[in-house]
Motif scaffolding. Structure first.
Motif, mmCIF file in Angstrom:
data_model
loop_
_atom_site.group_PDB
_atom_site.id
_atom_site.type_symbol
_atom_site.label_atom_id
_atom_site.label_comp_id
_atom_site.label_asym_id
_atom_site.label_seq_id
_atom_site.Cartn_x
_atom_site.Cartn_y
_atom_site.Cartn_z
ATOM 1 N N ASN A 456 0.829 -1.199 0.000
ATOM 2 C CA ASN A 456 0.000 0.000 0.000
ATOM 3 C C ASN A 456 0.864 1.251 0.000
ATOM 4 O O ASN A 456 2.018 1.233 0.412
ATOM 5 N N GLU A 486 -3.546 2.150 -3.263
ATOM 6 C CA GLU A 486 -4.174 2.851 -2.142
ATOM 7 C C GLU A 486 -4.706 1.788 -1.177
ATOM 8 O O GLU A 486 -5.143 0.722 -1.591
ATOM 9 N N VAL A 487 -4.683 2.083 0.132
ATOM 10 C CA VAL A 487 -4.821 1.022 1.129
ATOM 11 C C VAL A 487 -6.118 0.222 1.027
ATOM 12 O O VAL A 487 -6.130 -0.992 1.222
ATOM 13 N N ARG A 488 -7.246 0.878 0.701
ATOM 14 C CA ARG A 488 -8.510 0.132 0.639
ATOM 15 C C ARG A 488 -8.521 -0.838 -0.552
ATOM 16 O O ARG A 488 -9.021 -1.954 -0.448
ATOM 17 N N THR A 489 -7.981 -0.380 -1.670
ATOM 18 C CA THR A 489 -7.903 -1.251 -2.846
ATOM 19 C C THR A 489 -6.925 -2.380 -2.581
ATOM 20 O O THR A 489 -7.165 -3.538 -2.936
ATOM 21 N N ARG A 491 -6.259 -3.676 0.247
ATOM 22 C CA ARG A 491 -6.905 -4.610 1.170
ATOM 23 C C ARG A 491 -7.831 -5.581 0.412
ATOM 24 O O ARG A 491 -7.864 -6.767 0.685
ATOM 25 N N GLU A 492 -8.600 -5.019 -0.540
ATOM 26 C CA GLU A 492 -9.500 -5.854 -1.351
ATOM 27 C C GLU A 492 -8.717 -6.941 -2.077
ATOM 28 O O GLU A 492 -9.116 -8.100 -2.097
ATOM 29 N N LYS A 495 -7.362 -9.590 0.358
ATOM 30 C CA LYS A 495 -8.417 -10.428 0.897
ATOM 31 C C LYS A 495 -8.892 -11.456 -0.121
ATOM 32 O O LYS A 495 -9.152 -12.603 0.217
ATOM 33 N N ARG A 503 2.551 -7.020 1.269
ATOM 34 C CA ARG A 503 3.023 -6.489 2.534
ATOM 35 C C ARG A 503 1.982 -6.732 3.631
ATOM 36 O O ARG A 503 0.782 -6.731 3.346
ATOM 37 N N SER A 505 1.296 -6.624 8.286
ATOM 38 C CA SER A 505 1.821 -6.469 9.650
ATOM 39 C C SER A 505 0.783 -7.068 10.595
ATOM 40 O O SER A 505 -0.390 -7.191 10.252
ATOM 41 N N ASN A 526 -8.226 -14.249 9.285
ATOM 42 C CA ASN A 526 -7.072 -13.381 9.077
ATOM 43 C C ASN A 526 -5.958 -14.078 8.310
ATOM 44 O O ASN A 526 -4.853 -13.548 8.205
#
Lengths: 609, 323
Positions: A456, A486-489, A491-492, A495, A503, A505, A526
């Motif tokens: 991200n 970008e972080v939301r994309t 994340r998608e 997932k 990346r 943490s 998770n």
């Protein structure tokens, strides 16, 4: 022309109104800078460290951590005593005569109400899984989930009444299946799904603190469409929030500041000497450091300006000048923060880098094929191991992060859990890595597709990814493409498994290795890696049945070495440091424990700011 | 005049509805799920589904109507008529998905007054500085004063706010010994952000009023006024200024709406608790309710300020009443 004066007068009035309406408040006893704004004070909704940090000042649970003990041993809070069955499956808590901030007695029923909120799927509690340690917790959660889905799909005519009926059934079902009992107002019996030797540690976590039922019920409403019990925000605001802890919420101006005042009804009020706490929000990293240096702020949680590496370097130099004294104090058993308190006054001794309970790592996608059905070279553990052996972690922390963070061999930060033997992990060994690739059928990297590394765009991930990609290209002969999102994309993509390497943490929540290791179980929510190993799952299962603590840790350690030495679904890069800023001559009692728990309201303040 | 205002006000809902529709469609297209944490523990998938259903995030169409129902006050009205009690405000702008203890209404009502104050102060500064510079320059076009004000105006337009703000911050901190960050509520906490925000507006006002004034001073009616023997001050400040102001007034409508809904840059430099930061943060967090809330606030203000501008037009220049 006089007409033109009217709008001008309006402008002047609007501008001046701010000066009249908004007077700054006097300085509080303790001023702390948190990381960003608190997102919620509803314990069921929390998952950010900054929220927990404030929540522990407002809410007491059954027990709390003893910050001076090496394993953060639980000590009495709202429960004055407790006993557990020999197999650690039943805990009985005896509550003390404690009161809410409005004077109501705190009863065992308040715990049932609050824990039930965390087990209601409509509340989407981030820690619902921890509550499923309780017997029947998971069963209830699943039951309610499907009941809600059924309700939404059904076509009943009087939905308000039907939602009420479903709610009554839910309460009955909860009482029937969930192992929580209240023989009287001051006794709480908790039955667990299986032996859980760390349950007291979990209970000390502020997500398990009770909430004041009457004030929440006033904001609850059954949604006739979905049947869900919804809570409208409003009960966590100043004036309405009823607390069980040392402080009450006096004001909360969003993205501006929060002020806490001492709770006169707190059961342990005599041990609290701080009368007021202010938590302003300053977003700019540089302004945070300036505010801290000027004495306007007593304690700063994370310092992030670009020059923080230099600040840490100055502190390291200061420590080197006092090496002999530090060694003497450490030998006497003092913690890192206690040592800092003893050293002579020096502006360099305002920055404190303590170990943390978090690890920075890369995920390998372990699924048999990639998104789009392409063959996945990382489905082969040898390929994963080869890439993992080809990262110079010390160079990352030394020249990119530059705040003295330890390179990570293991997933769980070493020494964060007392008596847990962490595995060593793999060394940096490009030769061995090439041999492994050859074995896997990719001699000198031939036959491998372009390796995609997803991260991200926030933070320093870019530099870290570039350094690692360069080493892989040089040592393994592969081609690496960096993908920054970008972080939301991002994340998608992670997932849904649309990545090769990504990346990641993780920060632990409670003092047991499973807080890290469970995230690699087959099918865990998770487990972004899609890792599935019967051997690993079996070791975790065996550990969950094992009652002897040291044998249990041994099993868990074997599971972890499977992760970081053999299968490598993830590649640990470094363990985070927490960077605090405070004057140790004035602010005493900060905890340097890697678990990162702080009871800031219990700090001892000396002298004037 | 009253009829004119009422007629224009009647058009406002249609305009806002169009903006609302467009905003929902665009915000919906932003990738990412606001209910999931970007990092750290994830809620179970069943819970995410239940939450989606609860906030109507599972269907664009249902979201569109239910939000409109709550935000317009129709829902409250319906409940009141049916005799159902409904917690929450009459105009329900929804919750913030990122900051779960906050309602969008609460966030806007806390931060908008701050932005309005700073914006009003900035526009005041822009008017005083800009008009003084523009008019004095126009009196002798090409003269040294004109050159000077024009170059200042050029600088004001071209230097970005983060440079002006940072310079002012350093000046205040090191020369005047003022800590002005996070000092909202004090005179200096208002003055410096307002100066930063007002500079580009002042530059525009200077250029617009200069042009207008040069044009007005060259017109026939000013020559007549001069020929009548009126004092030069009266000619400039009363006769010419009225016309010279028209372009400035046109500019002021959008300028006021822009200045008073906050600036992300100015707010982050001076740690102001204003509305501007939410424009950026809401999109980053995909905080759907907050995105719609701040966009609608901005649009409403823009529409109302434009209306105010038209009203002022009629005050200054009665000729525009002819339709």
């Amino acid at each position: 022309m006089k007409r033109l004066l009217a709008p001008l007068m309006v402008l002047i009035l609007l501008a001046a109104s701010a000066l009249v309406a908004d007077r700054p408040l006097p300085r509080a006893d303790l001023v702390i800078l948190n990381r960003g704004e608190v997102s919620t004070l509803d314990a069921t909704q929390m998952s950010w460290l900054q929220d927990f940090r404030v929540a522990v000042m407002l809410f007491d649970g059954l027990t709390r951590y003893d910050l001076d003990s090496p394993d953060l041993a639980p000590i009495p809070a709202l429960a004055s005593s407790w006993e557990s069955s020999p197999d650690a499956t039943t805990y009985t808590f005896h509550l003390r005569d404690a009161r809410w901030s409005n004077g109501d007695p705190i009863t065992s029923h308040d715990f049932i109400y609050s824990w039930r909120r965390s087990l209601l799927p409509e509340n989407a509690a981030d820690y619902a899984k921890l509550f499923q340690l309780i017997k029947g917790g998971k069963e209830f959660y699943t039951w309610r989930s499907s009941a809600l889905a059924e309700f939404t799909a059904s076509g009943s005519s009087d939905r308000d009444a039907a939602a009420r009926v479903l709610w009554d059934r839910t309460l009955a079902e909860f009482d029937r299946v969930v192992g929580l009992h209240t023989p009287d107002d001051r006794t709480l019996i908790v039955e667990l799904e299986r032996p859980t030797p760390y349950f007291l540690d979990v209970v000390s976590f502020v997500a398990f603190a009770p909430q004041h039922p009457a004030s929440i019920r006033a904001h609850e409403r059954l949604d006739p469409r979905t049947g869900a019990m919804t809570t409208s925000p409003g009960w966590t605001q100043p004036g309405t929030l009823i607390t069980s802890g040392a402080f009450t919420l006096e004001t909360w101006r969003f993205k501006r500041d929060m002020r806490l005042a001492r709770n006169p009804n707190y059961w342990d009020a005599s041990s609290i000497s701080i009368r007021s706490i202010a938590i302003p929000v300053i977003a700019d990293a540089n302004a945070q450091v300036l505010a801290s240096r000027s004495g306007a702020v007593d304690w700063t949680s994370d310092i992030t300006p670009g020059y923080r590496g230099e600040l840490v370097k100055l502190k390291t130099r200061f420590d080197a000048e006092h090496a002999a004294e530090i060694a003497r104090l450490a030998a006497a058993g003092l913690s890192q923060s206690q040592i800092d308190e003893q050293l002579p006054d020096d502006p360099r001794n305002r920055v404190h880098a303590f170990p943390s309970f978090g690890t920075y790592f890369y995920n390998f996608n372990c699924r048999p094929s990639l998104a789009g059905g392409l063959p996945n070279p990382f489905a082969d553990a040898r390929v994963r191991r080869a890439f993992a052996m080809c990262v110079d972690k010390a160079a990352l922390t030394g020249s990119i992060r530059r705040i003295g963070e330890p390179p990570a061999g293991s997933f769980i930060p070493p020494r964060s859990i007392a008596r847990y033997p962490a595995p060593d992990g793999l060394p940096f060994e490009p030769g061995g890595a090439r041999a492994l690739l050859q074995q896997a059928g990719y001699p000198a990297g031939k036959g491998l597709p372009t390796i995609e590394l997803l991260y991200n765009s926030e933070g320093e991930h870019d530099q870290i990814a570039q350094a690692i990609a360069k080493t892989w290209e040089r040592e393994l002969g592969v081609e690496v493409r960096l993908i920054r999102k970008e972080v939301r994309t991002f994340r998608e993509d992670v997932k849904s498994g649309r990545f090769m390497i990504s990346r990641a943490s993780w920060f632990g929540d409670y003092g047991d290795p499973t807080t890290f290791l469970d995230t690699c179980r087959t099918g865990d929510g998770n487990n972004d890696r899609g890792y599935s190993s019967p051997e690993y799952d079996n070791l975790l299962d065996a550990a969950s049945r094992e009652l002897d603590p040291s044998r249990r840790f041994e099993l868990l350690s074997r599971a972890e070495s499977l992760l970081v030495e053999q299968d490598l679904p993830l590649l640990p890069l470094f363990h985070y440091s927490q960077l605090y800023m405070y004057d140790p001559r004035r602010v005493k009692g900060v905890s340097a424990h890697p678990r990162q728990v702080q009871y800031l309201h219990r700090l001892r303040l000396e002298g004037s700011p | 005049m009253m009829r004119f205002i009422l007629r224009r006000l009647a058009q406002v809902p249609a305009t806002l509805l169009a903006i609302y529709t467009l905003t929902v469609l665009l915000a919906w297209a932003v990738p990412g799920n606001p209910l999931e944490n970007p990092e750290g523990p994830q809620p179970p998938p069943e819970a995410v589904e239940a939450m989606k259903a609860r906030y109507n995030l599972d269907s664009t169409w249902r979201f569109y109507w239910s939000y409109l129902d709550g935000a317009s006050g129709v829902g409250s009205l319906r409940d009141a008529i049916a005799g159902r009690d409904r917690p929450g405000p009459v105009f329900d702008l929804g919750p913030s998905l990122q900051y779960r203890d906050q309602t969008v209404g609460g966030i806007i009502s806390q931060s908008l007054p701050v932005s309005v104050s700073v914006g009003a102060a900035a526009i005041l500064i822009a008017l005083v500085l800009g008009l003084a510079a523009g008019i004095s320059g126009a009196l002798r076009p090409g003269g040294w004063l004109d050159q000077l004000t024009l170059s200042f105006a050029m600088l004001g337009v071209s230097i970005p706010a983060f440079v002006v703000g940072t310079v002012l911050l350093m000046v205040a901190a090191s020369w005047l010994g003022l800590g002005i960050v996070g000092k909202w509520g004090t005179p200096e906490g208002l003055l410096f952000p307002a100066l930063t925000l007002g500079m580009p507006y002042a530059a525009y006002v200077a250029r617009l009023s200069r042009e207008g004034m040069i044009e007005a001073l060259a017109s026939d009616y000013v020559r007549t006024a001069r020929a009548k023997g009126l004092s030069p001050v009266r000619v400039v400040m009363v006769h010419a200024l009225r016309n010279a102001l028209l372009p400035v007034v046109t500019f002021l409508g959008p300028a006021c709406a822009g200045a008073m809904t906050g600036s992300f840059v100015v707010e982050s430099i001076f740690a102001l608790p204003g509305l501007g930061q939410h424009f950026v943060a809401a999109v980053q967090n995909k905080d759907l309710f907050l995105i719609i809330g701040v966009v609608m606030t901005f649009s409403t203000m823009l529409v109302l300020f434009n209306l105010a501008v038209d009203v002022m037009y009629r005050w200054i220049d009665p000729r525009t009443v002819r339709e």
